[in-house]
Design a protein around this motif. Structure first.
Motif, PDB file in Angstrom:
ATOM      1  N   TYR A  90       0.820  -1.221   0.000  1.00 45.14           N
ATOM      2  CA  TYR A  90       0.000   0.000   0.000  1.00 45.14           C
ATOM      3  C   TYR A  90       0.848   1.263   0.000  1.00 45.14           C
ATOM      4  CZ  TYR A  90      -4.222  -2.739   0.804  1.00 45.14           C
ATOM      5  OH  TYR A  90      -5.259  -3.609   0.660  1.00 45.14           O
ATOM      6  N   ILE A  91       1.908   1.284   0.796  1.00 47.79           N
ATOM      7  CA  ILE A  91       2.741   2.482   0.865  1.00 47.79           C
ATOM      8  C   ILE A  91       3.386   2.763  -0.494  1.00 47.79           C
ATOM      9  CG2 ILE A  91       4.829   3.469   1.891  1.00 47.79           C
ATOM     10  CD1 ILE A  91       4.149   2.061   4.487  1.00 47.79           C
ATOM     11  N   ALA A  92       3.799   1.684  -1.182  1.00 47.43           N
ATOM     12  CA  ALA A  92       4.465   1.855  -2.480  1.00 47.43           C
ATOM     13  C   ALA A  92       3.535   2.485  -3.515  1.00 47.43           C
ATOM     14  CB  ALA A  92       4.989   0.513  -2.982  1.00 47.43           C
ATOM     15  N   LYS A  93       2.235   2.292  -3.356  1.00 48.94           N
ATOM     16  CA  LYS A  93       1.267   2.830  -4.310  1.00 48.94           C
ATOM     17  C   LYS A  93       0.897   4.287  -4.007  1.00 48.94           C
ATOM     18  CE  LYS A  93      -0.862  -1.657  -5.395  1.00 48.94           C
ATOM     19  NZ  LYS A  93      -0.552  -1.692  -6.826  1.00 48.94           N
ATOM     20  N   GLN A  96      14.993   5.341   6.141  1.00 49.17           N
ATOM     21  CA  GLN A  96      16.295   6.000   6.245  1.00 49.17           C
ATOM     22  C   GLN A  96      17.208   5.664   5.069  1.00 49.17           C
ATOM     23  OE1 GLN A  96      17.402   4.575  10.263  1.00 49.17           O
ATOM     24  NE2 GLN A  96      17.630   6.739  10.817  1.00 49.17           N
ATOM     25  N   GLU A  97      17.123   4.437   4.591  1.00 50.45           N
ATOM     26  CA  GLU A  97      18.059   3.957   3.581  1.00 50.45           C
ATOM     27  C   GLU A  97      17.650   4.296   2.153  1.00 50.45           C
ATOM     28  OE1 GLU A  97      20.981   2.495   3.945  1.00 50.45           O
ATOM     29  OE2 GLU A  97      20.935   2.468   6.133  1.00 50.45           O
ATOM     30  N   PHE A  98      16.341   4.436   1.900  1.00 51.48           N
ATOM     31  CA  PHE A  98      15.880   4.607   0.524  1.00 51.48           C
ATOM     32  C   PHE A  98      15.068   5.891   0.363  1.00 51.48           C
ATOM     33  CE2 PHE A  98      16.465   0.043   1.126  1.00 51.48           C
ATOM     34  CZ  PHE A  98      17.298  -0.261   0.052  1.00 51.48           C
ATOM     35  N   ALA A  99      15.484   6.703  -0.619  1.00 52.14           N
ATOM     36  CA  ALA A  99      14.789   7.968  -0.876  1.00 52.14           C
ATOM     37  C   ALA A  99      13.494   7.753  -1.638  1.00 52.14           C
ATOM     38  CB  ALA A  99      15.702   8.907  -1.652  1.00 52.14           C
ATOM     39  N   GLU A 100      13.469   6.708  -2.486  1.00 53.90           N
ATOM     40  CA  GLU A 100      12.295   6.480  -3.321  1.00 53.90           C
ATOM     41  C   GLU A 100      11.805   5.039  -3.199  1.00 53.90           C
ATOM     42  OE1 GLU A 100      12.814   7.682  -7.398  1.00 53.90           O
ATOM     43  OE2 GLU A 100      14.107   9.358  -6.825  1.00 53.90           O
ATOM     44  N   LEU A 101      10.499   4.905  -3.168  1.00 50.21           N
ATOM     45  CA  LEU A 101       9.839   3.599  -3.158  1.00 50.21           C
ATOM     46  C   LEU A 101       8.758   3.638  -4.229  1.00 50.21           C
ATOM     47  CD1 LEU A 101       9.104   0.800  -1.851  1.00 50.21           C
ATOM     48  CD2 LEU A 101       7.551   2.081  -0.358  1.00 50.21           C
ATOM     49  N   GLU A 102       8.847   2.725  -5.187  1.00 44.13           N
ATOM     50  CA  GLU A 102       7.907   2.732  -6.305  1.00 44.13           C
ATOM     51  C   GLU A 102       7.273   1.360  -6.471  1.00 44.13           C
ATOM     52  OE1 GLU A 102       8.577   2.647 -11.002  1.00 44.13           O
ATOM     53  OE2 GLU A 102       9.211   4.541 -10.079  1.00 44.13           O
ATOM     54  N   SER A 103       5.943   1.318  -6.613  1.00 44.95           N
ATOM     55  CA  SER A 103       5.235   0.052  -6.807  1.00 44.95           C
ATOM     56  C   SER A 103       5.469  -0.472  -8.220  1.00 44.95           C
ATOM     57  CB  SER A 103       3.735   0.243  -6.572  1.00 44.95           C
ATOM     58  OG  SER A 103       3.037  -0.952  -6.875  1.00 44.95           O
ATOM     59  N   ASN A 127       0.457 -11.479  -4.914  1.00 42.72           N
ATOM     60  CA  ASN A 127       1.415 -11.057  -5.941  1.00 42.72           C
ATOM     61  C   ASN A 127       2.767 -10.672  -5.360  1.00 42.72           C
ATOM     62  OD1 ASN A 127      -0.589 -11.364  -7.902  1.00 42.72           O
ATOM     63  ND2 ASN A 127      -1.322  -9.267  -7.605  1.00 42.72           N
ATOM     64  N   GLY A 128       2.956 -10.962  -4.074  1.00 44.86           N
ATOM     65  CA  GLY A 128       4.195 -10.537  -3.443  1.00 44.86           C
ATOM     66  C   GLY A 128       4.165  -9.038  -3.183  1.00 44.86           C
ATOM     67  N   THR A 129       5.341  -8.484  -2.897  1.00 50.66           N
ATOM     68  CA  THR A 129       5.462  -7.043  -2.686  1.00 50.66           C
ATOM     69  C   THR A 129       6.493  -6.547  -3.687  1.00 50.66           C
ATOM     70  OG1 THR A 129       4.987  -7.365  -0.326  1.00 50.66           O
ATOM     71  CG2 THR A 129       5.901  -5.241  -0.953  1.00 50.66           C
ATOM     72  N   MET A 130       6.038  -6.337  -4.922  1.00 50.38           N
ATOM     73  CA  MET A 130       6.928  -5.992  -6.027  1.00 50.38           C
ATOM     74  C   MET A 130       7.148  -4.484  -6.062  1.00 50.38           C
ATOM     75  SD  MET A 130       7.168  -9.108  -6.869  1.00 50.38           S
ATOM     76  CE  MET A 130       8.301  -8.939  -8.237  1.00 50.38           C
ATOM     77  N   VAL A 131       8.392  -4.082  -5.782  1.00 46.80           N
ATOM     78  CA  VAL A 131       8.718  -2.657  -5.701  1.00 46.80           C
ATOM     79  C   VAL A 131      10.085  -2.391  -6.317  1.00 46.80           C
ATOM     80  CG1 VAL A 131       7.372  -2.377  -3.577  1.00 46.80           C
ATOM     81  CG2 VAL A 131       9.830  -2.827  -3.443  1.00 46.80           C
ATOM     82  N   GLY A 132      10.354  -1.108  -6.512  1.00 48.89           N
ATOM     83  CA  GLY A 132      11.685  -0.641  -6.858  1.00 48.89           C
ATOM     84  C   GLY A 132      12.116   0.373  -5.822  1.00 48.89           C
ATOM     85  N   LEU A 133      13.390   0.319  -5.396  1.00 47.47           N
ATOM     86  CA  LEU A 133      13.893   1.222  -4.358  1.00 47.47           C
ATOM     87  C   LEU A 133      15.178   1.887  -4.825  1.00 47.47           C
ATOM     88  CD1 LEU A 133      13.203  -1.572  -1.940  1.00 47.47           C
ATOM     89  CD2 LEU A 133      12.537   0.692  -1.166  1.00 47.47           C
TER      90      LEU A 133
END
Length: 514
Positions: free
Chosen positions: A336-339, A481-488, A506-512
């Motif tokens: 949810y946060i990634a979206k 703290q470690e990642f500036a961007e979180l993208e779904s 579907n897992g938690t498919m993200v890019g960081l």
């Protein structure tokens, strides 16, 4: 005429048969009258909402549940049932088992607390005991009370607040997360991290399964074999639970082997802990001996009992809860946060005052928006989204009877009372018209009671609640703290994957990106 023939025609046979029949009829009449009197005394009325087209065998419910499971829509369809029946409590039957399903907080409070002794979890036994044995999640009465007494001291604040162990496992997690925005399934990594941290917390030895990421072609070690067997054994529990008594007719050699592997793995650490206790007892007899009192969960159990099977059963029970609940919470929350980039930005703003240093336990608990995100994830997708109890005696629920469901409802002994937290947490009268939306800000003013129950309630309230929230909160803060961007990288909506806990299909498919 033979002796057997004489006996068959003997008047004594008819007298005995008549006496037995009379006794059965008498007891049934007395039971009927007692129940009628009980219903009158409590103002009980029949439950008008019924989900059952086959009232005798309930095969339609079994078929429907099987179909919903295959389509990964068990929770969604149960919510639809409540809307279609326009009720908060309904009756059903699954094959030979009468069931009452409710989303009324007062009913759940009655089952879990006010009339705690009227219910048991005995119906879990056939599904749970092959892996869990007789531990805190599978026993009732004095045996359960003994388990809780044995385990409670091990979840004191000093143990829960040990963030150095969490940081060690978080660093291993960081090593396997791509830093360039490449797609990664955080759910798989969260489940690995939580079994690693949970085994270290419990056994003083971690499975270190995160070290095996990307090394599947190599020969697995015993820790990795255990981690996989543990998942197989849990999947079997889920299937057994859904089949009910029909699972007696099912064989699963793979699950039997998985249970054996799990038991042998834990037994090794139990044997070591008992030897540690025996050595400690010998050292304590020496006046000038220094006894190592460094906290180790399994050592604390060994101090209290030398019953190796009891120690093993309790450890596996806690491992099941400690690993799955935290991993599921993190996985669902990050979907949810990634979206919603707005949420990630607010989280980064809240933890910015740390200036990159590690948070203390007190600071972790002070982050309001972090807490709101955890609460909201547990509301929208409670990690244990449904539960049940078996009535061991005739009893009463305060709501569910009558045309509008506001009268008391009689519960005959042998009835399962199931409660859906997934559906209750979506009630618009408690959480607003947008109850199905993930919105952490709603927790600024929410102060829920029994209508919010992510960790159960009453005497069986989860002992590891603070442990799970601390680990999940710590991982969230460190990720921020470690990642500036979180993208779904999952274009569709969240879909249910329901085993013993609830996570994303579907897992938690993200890019960081750092």
């Amino acid at each position: 005429m033979s002796e057997g023939g004489k006996l068959k025609n003997s008047p004594l046979v008819f007298v005995v048969a008549g006496a037995i029949l009379s006794y059965v009829v008498y007891t049934q009449i007395m039971l009927y009258l007692a129940r009628k009197r009980m219903m009158k005394d409590h103002g009980c009325k029949p439950c008008k909402a019924i989900y059952n087209k086959d009232p005798i065998f309930g095969l339609d419910v079994l078929r429907s549940n099987t179909k919903n499971a295959k389509e990964h829509k068990i929770l969604e369809r149960n919510l639809e049932r409540l809307h279609e029946l326009d009720c908060k409590t309904f009756r059903s039957r699954l094959v030979n088992q009468p069931i009452i399903v409710t989303v009324e907080p007062e009913n759940i409070k009655t089952v879990l607390s006010l009339k705690f002794k009227d219910y048991s979890i005995g119906h879990r036994g056939q599904a749970f005991t092959p892996l869990l044995g007789h531990g805190i999640f599978t026993t009732d009465g004095d045996r359960w009370a003994n388990s809780r007494h044995l385990l409670r001291p091990n979840f004191a604040r000093d143990q829960v607040a040990d963030l150095s162990m969490l940081e060690r496992h978080f660093k291993l997690l960081l090593k396997v997360i791509p830093k360039d925005g490449a797609t990664v399934d955080l759910q798989e990594l969260f489940f690995r991290m939580t079994i690693d941290s949970a085994t270290e917390f419990l056994f003083n030895h971690s499975t270190n399964s995160l070290r095996m990421v990307g090394q599947r072609d190599q020969v697995a070690n015993e820790d990795d074999i255990f981690a996989r067997a543990f998942q197989t054994a849990q999947d079997d529990i889920t299937v057994r639970t859904r089949l009910g008594f029909l699972s007696y007719f099912r064989k699963n050699k793979e699950a039997d082997e998985a249970n054996r592997i799990c038991h042998e793995y834990v037994d090794k650490w139990v044997d070591e802990a008992v030897r540690w206790r025996e050595g400690r007892d010998r050292d304590a007899e020496k006046a000038d001996a220094k006894v190592d009192e460094r906290y180790v969960f399994i050592h604390e159990l060994a101090k209290q009992t030398k019953d190796k099977k009891q120690i093993r059963d309790e450890l596996i029970n806690i491992l099941l809860a400690g690993r799955d609940t935290t991993a599921s919470l993190l996985s669902n929350m990050f979907v949810y946060i990634a979206k919603d980039p707005r949420i990630w930005a607010k989280l980064r703003e809240e933890v910015a005052p740390l200036e990159g240093r590690l948070p203390t336990y007190e600071e972790l608990r002070s982050f309001k928006y972090v807490k709101w995100c955890l609460n909201e994830s547990l509301r929208v997708n409670p990690v244990v989204p449904a539960n049940s109890r078996l009535a061991t005696r005739d009893t009463v629920l305060p709501l569910g009877g009558g045309p509008d469901g506001t009268s008391s409802l009689f519960v005959p002994a042998g009835t399962i009372v199931a409660y859906s937290l997934y559906s209750m947490h979506r009630r618009t009268d408690y959480y607003g018209a947008d109850a199905e939306v993930f919105r952490p800000e709603r927790w600024e003013h929410l102060r829920p009671g029994w209508e919010y129950l992510p960790f159960n309630g009453g005497p069986r309230i989860c002992l590891g609640q603070q442990y799970a929230l601390t680990e999940a909160g710590y991982v969230l803060v460190r990720m921020v703290q470690e990642f500036a961007e979180l993208e779904s990288r999952d274009q569709g909506p969240w879909e249910e994957s329901l085993t013993l806990t609830l996570c994303s299909r579907n897992g938690t498919m993200v890019g960081l990106k750092r």
